[in-house]
Design an enzyme around this catalytic site. Sequence first.
Site, short mmCIF file in Angstrom:
data_model
loop_
_atom_site.label_atom_id
_atom_site.label_comp_id
_atom_site.label_asym_id
_atom_site.label_seq_id
_atom_site.Cartn_x
_atom_site.Cartn_y
_atom_site.Cartn_z
N THR A 43 2.57 4.27 0.14
CA THR A 43 3.51 3.19 -0.14
C THR A 43 2.92 1.83 0.21
O THR A 43 3.37 0.81 -0.31
CB THR A 43 4.82 3.37 0.68
N ASP A 44 1.90 1.80 1.09
CA ASP A 44 1.46 0.47 1.58
C ASP A 44 0.86 -0.39 0.47
O ASP A 44 1.17 -1.59 0.37
CB ASP A 44 0.54 0.55 2.82
N GLY A 65 -8.25 12.19 8.92
CA GLY A 65 -7.13 11.39 8.42
C GLY A 65 -6.32 10.73 9.51
O GLY A 65 -5.16 10.38 9.30
N SER A 115 -11.49 4.91 11.52
CA SER A 115 -12.13 3.65 11.09
C SER A 115 -11.28 2.44 11.49
O SER A 115 -11.82 1.45 11.99
CB SER A 115 -12.40 3.66 9.58
N GLU A 127 -12.81 -3.31 6.38
CA GLU A 127 -12.91 -1.99 5.76
C GLU A 127 -13.14 -2.11 4.25
O GLU A 127 -13.95 -1.39 3.67
CB GLU A 127 -11.63 -1.19 6.06
N ASP A 146 -3.03 1.45 8.22
CA ASP A 146 -3.80 1.99 9.34
C ASP A 146 -4.13 0.91 10.36
O ASP A 146 -4.05 1.12 11.57
CB ASP A 146 -5.10 2.63 8.83
N TYR A 182 -7.82 8.39 -4.66
CA TYR A 182 -7.04 7.30 -4.06
C TYR A 182 -7.05 6.10 -5.00
O TYR A 182 -6.00 5.52 -5.31
CB TYR A 182 -7.66 6.94 -2.71
C1 GLA Z 1 -5.15 5.85 3.74
C2 GLA Z 1 -5.19 4.33 3.60
C3 GLA Z 1 -3.84 3.72 3.91
C4 GLA Z 1 -2.71 4.40 3.13
C5 GLA Z 1 -2.82 5.92 3.26
C6 GLA Z 1 -1.83 6.65 2.38
O1 GLA Z 1 -4.95 6.19 5.08
O2 GLA Z 1 -6.18 3.78 4.45
O3 GLA Z 1 -3.87 2.34 3.65
O4 GLA Z 1 -2.72 4.00 1.79
O5 GLA Z 1 -4.11 6.39 2.94
O6 GLA Z 1 -0.52 6.41 2.79
#
Ligand code: GLA
Length: 375
Positions: free
Chosen positions: A29-30, A114, A118, A150, A162, A211
């Site tokens: 969603t970000d 996950g 980073s 990043e 993140d 992604y």
């Molecule tokens: C990764 C990305 C985040 C976000 C998630 C999915 O962690 O770094 O910004 O998009 O995937 O929610």
Amino acid sequence: MLTPDTFFGGAPEVNASAPGRVNLLGEHTDYNDGFMLPVATPQRTLVAMSRSGDDHFHFYSPNLDASVTFARDGSAPQGFGSYIEGCIRLVQAEGIEVPPLRVYADTDLPVGSGLSSSAALEVATLRAMRALLGFELDDVKLARIAQRAEIEYARVNCGIMDQMASSLADETNMLFIDARTLEHRLAPLPRETELIVIDSGVARKLAASKYNERRAECEEGARKLGVKALRDVTDPASVESLPSPLRERARHVVQENLRVLEAAGGVSAERFGELMNASHFSLRDDYEVSIPELDALCDALRAAPGVLGARLTGAGFGGACVALCRKGSAQEAAASALAVYNGKGNQANGHGEQERQGRILVPVPTDRKDNNASV
Ligand code: GLA
């Protein structure tokens, strides 16, 4: 392997640290300007830093037993040094003078599971620079610079979740984030609950290409719906007019935002668990970022005593699952889920006879907790 003492020839000038994150709700969603609810991990990345005293930057990672050295105007090769260099160059771009530095970056966060090791490295590096050089940088701006490091230096096209989580979240509350405004607030976890995080043992393979593909699909969906971002869809039914797979992608994002808003408003532990389950099913069926191992691990967690809900956490395609469970039941539930999950062949995903090997990341197994966490 170098210790800080051998690397610095004594004590470093400053130490800083930052956590990773586990996202409880609000996945993918970000970058759609939406909402999310991560918590910080107990595991942290420690960055020790001093002025280098010569004309070169020197970085060292005890986890990789790797060092990187480059001249004041040079650049780090792609790798762990890119994240650190990105932070340095972007602080310089803010007009702050940064001398050549020695940086020792140590972590007890698993890399590639996950949990955003980073982001933790970037945030810890920026915190150490702020402490060493004494410049003003608020925690939201720090997260923005970390995200740019990043994207521009490590070349990962991530959203802001993140870095915001690493910079502002804690372990006992959820951090509600609005990715458009970066408005944020801490919200308590549902009463009488605790978290389990289990690494599926499957490295995130297709993550980067898929992604970027999902991001592009979301942008196209938003364009077709005539909104700036999928966050702006006010009538959830309107996504049904989109062609497939944009329809399913947009449906996930719109419904996921609604789940976050409901959970952030305060719901019972049972309802929170249902929302996590619904989030996983939507990531599996509509967003198509799950894999059979993550589905199997979540199923095993849901079947364990005391578990209220479970979902994949992070970008998907491997990595970890998170479960919400009743207080006091985490250890037992995690062990019971792993007894079901581990050891099964996973031909379904084309991995041949390889056995599944999950491991508990949270609660941190006592034999793995190291002294970084107190910095
Ligand atoms: C990764 C990305 C985040 C976000 C998630 C999915 O962690 O770094 O910004 O998009 O995937 O929610």
